[in-house]
Design a protein around this motif. Structure first.
Motif, PDB file in Angstrom:
ATOM      1  N   UNK A 139     109.414 112.560  -6.307  1.00 15.50           N
ATOM      2  CA  UNK A 139     109.814 113.968  -6.438  1.00 15.50           C
ATOM      3  C   UNK A 139     109.191 114.608  -7.677  1.00 15.50           C
ATOM      4  N   UNK A 140     109.057 113.840  -8.752  1.00 14.86           N
ATOM      5  CA  UNK A 140     108.554 114.379 -10.014  1.00 14.86           C
ATOM      6  C   UNK A 140     107.102 114.834  -9.920  1.00 14.86           C
ATOM      7  N   UNK A 141     106.305 114.175  -9.084  1.00 16.34           N
ATOM      8  CA  UNK A 141     104.890 114.535  -9.005  1.00 16.34           C
ATOM      9  C   UNK A 141     104.673 115.885  -8.324  1.00 16.34           C
ATOM     10  N   UNK A 142     105.546 116.249  -7.389  1.00 17.15           N
ATOM     11  CA  UNK A 142     105.347 117.508  -6.677  1.00 17.15           C
ATOM     12  C   UNK A 142     106.186 118.660  -7.187  1.00 17.15           C
ATOM     13  N   UNK A 143     106.989 118.434  -8.198  1.00 16.32           N
ATOM     14  CA  UNK A 143     107.915 119.474  -8.656  1.00 16.32           C
ATOM     15  C   UNK A 143     107.681 119.846 -10.114  1.00 16.32           C
ATOM     16  N   UNK A 144     106.432 119.984 -10.498  1.00 13.96           N
ATOM     17  CA  UNK A 144     106.133 120.289 -11.899  1.00 13.96           C
ATOM     18  C   UNK A 144     106.642 121.673 -12.301  1.00 13.96           C
ATOM     19  N   UNK A 145     106.347 122.696 -11.492  1.00 16.33           N
ATOM     20  CA  UNK A 145     106.785 124.052 -11.847  1.00 16.33           C
ATOM     21  C   UNK A 145     108.304 124.205 -11.871  1.00 16.33           C
ATOM     22  N   UNK A 146     109.044 123.688 -10.875  1.00 15.17           N
ATOM     23  CA  UNK A 146     110.505 123.802 -10.978  1.00 15.17           C
ATOM     24  C   UNK A 146     111.089 123.071 -12.186  1.00 15.17           C
ATOM     25  N   UNK A 147     110.534 121.928 -12.522  1.00 11.55           N
ATOM     26  CA  UNK A 147     111.046 121.183 -13.679  1.00 11.55           C
ATOM     27  C   UNK A 147     110.726 121.928 -14.976  1.00 11.55           C
ATOM     28  N   UNK A 148     109.537 122.510 -15.073  1.00 11.40           N
ATOM     29  CA  UNK A 148     109.216 123.317 -16.260  1.00 11.40           C
ATOM     30  C   UNK A 148     110.120 124.541 -16.349  1.00 11.40           C
TER      31      UNK A 148
END
Length: 193
Positions: A139-148
């Protein structure tokens, strides 16, 4: 004759610069620059919004160019037009969202804004944790913008708590004065001043 041509060239350049200043992306940049000294956090948020708009415009243009490049006819022009359109739409949305946020802050006050920030941060953390447990580390690899975005929201919540709720904090600020200043700067930039 040369003076007339030079005057026309200067007038054309001034008109092009005025048209460029009237775009929403330029207004967003102007607002971020003017808010840099009085409200640096809001200026950073506006700059981040501008960078996100530029990224979305660039990736849209790249996608259109890749789709149309086998045809070969007008792929670059179409890609540039789509990129600029997406950039303007995103910047217009960001400016509208910023104005709505400041209006909400003015209407509700700092206590309710703090509560909204805490609730939004909590919901974001719960949603991220839920997705992480369901999908795992992939999940972390495809969700960079939401996590930022979530990190920015949590940082804003912590800063808001310290700057507007704790008078002992060295950077304590007056909430109402900051809202009025930000709204004034946004209105001036919206009218091209």
């Amino acid at each position: 004759m040369a003076q007339v041509a030079a005057a026309r060239l200067r007038a054309t350049g001034a008109a092009c610069l005025d048209i460029l200043r009237q775009t929403h992306a330029a207004r967003l940049a102007i607002m971020a620059a003017r808010l840099r000294r009085p409200l640096p956090l809001l200026a950073m948020l506006m700059l981040a919004a501008l960078l996100l708009c530029l990224f979305l415009g660039w990736s849209s243009a790249r996608g259109v160019f890749r789709a149309l490049s086998p045809a070969g006819i007008g792929a670059g022009v179409a890609a540039a037009a789509v990129g600029l359109l997406v950039l303007e739409l995103c910047a217009a949305f960001a400016v509208t969202l910023m104005r709505a946020g400041l209006q909400l802050a003015c209407d509700t006050g700092r206590h309710r804004i703090r509560a909204l920030l805490v609730i939004a941060s909590g919901l974001g953390l719960v949603a991220t944790a839920r997705q992480l447990t369901a999908e795992g580390p992939a999940f972390l690899s495809g969700a960079l913008l939401p996590i930022l975005g979530l990190c920015a929201l949590i940082s804003l919540t912590i800063w808001f708590e310290r700057a507007y709720r704790r008078p002992a904090y060295p950077g304590f600020r007056d909430f109402w004065a900051d809202v009025v200043t930000a709204r004034h700067i946004l209105m001036r930039a919206a009218h091209g001043e």
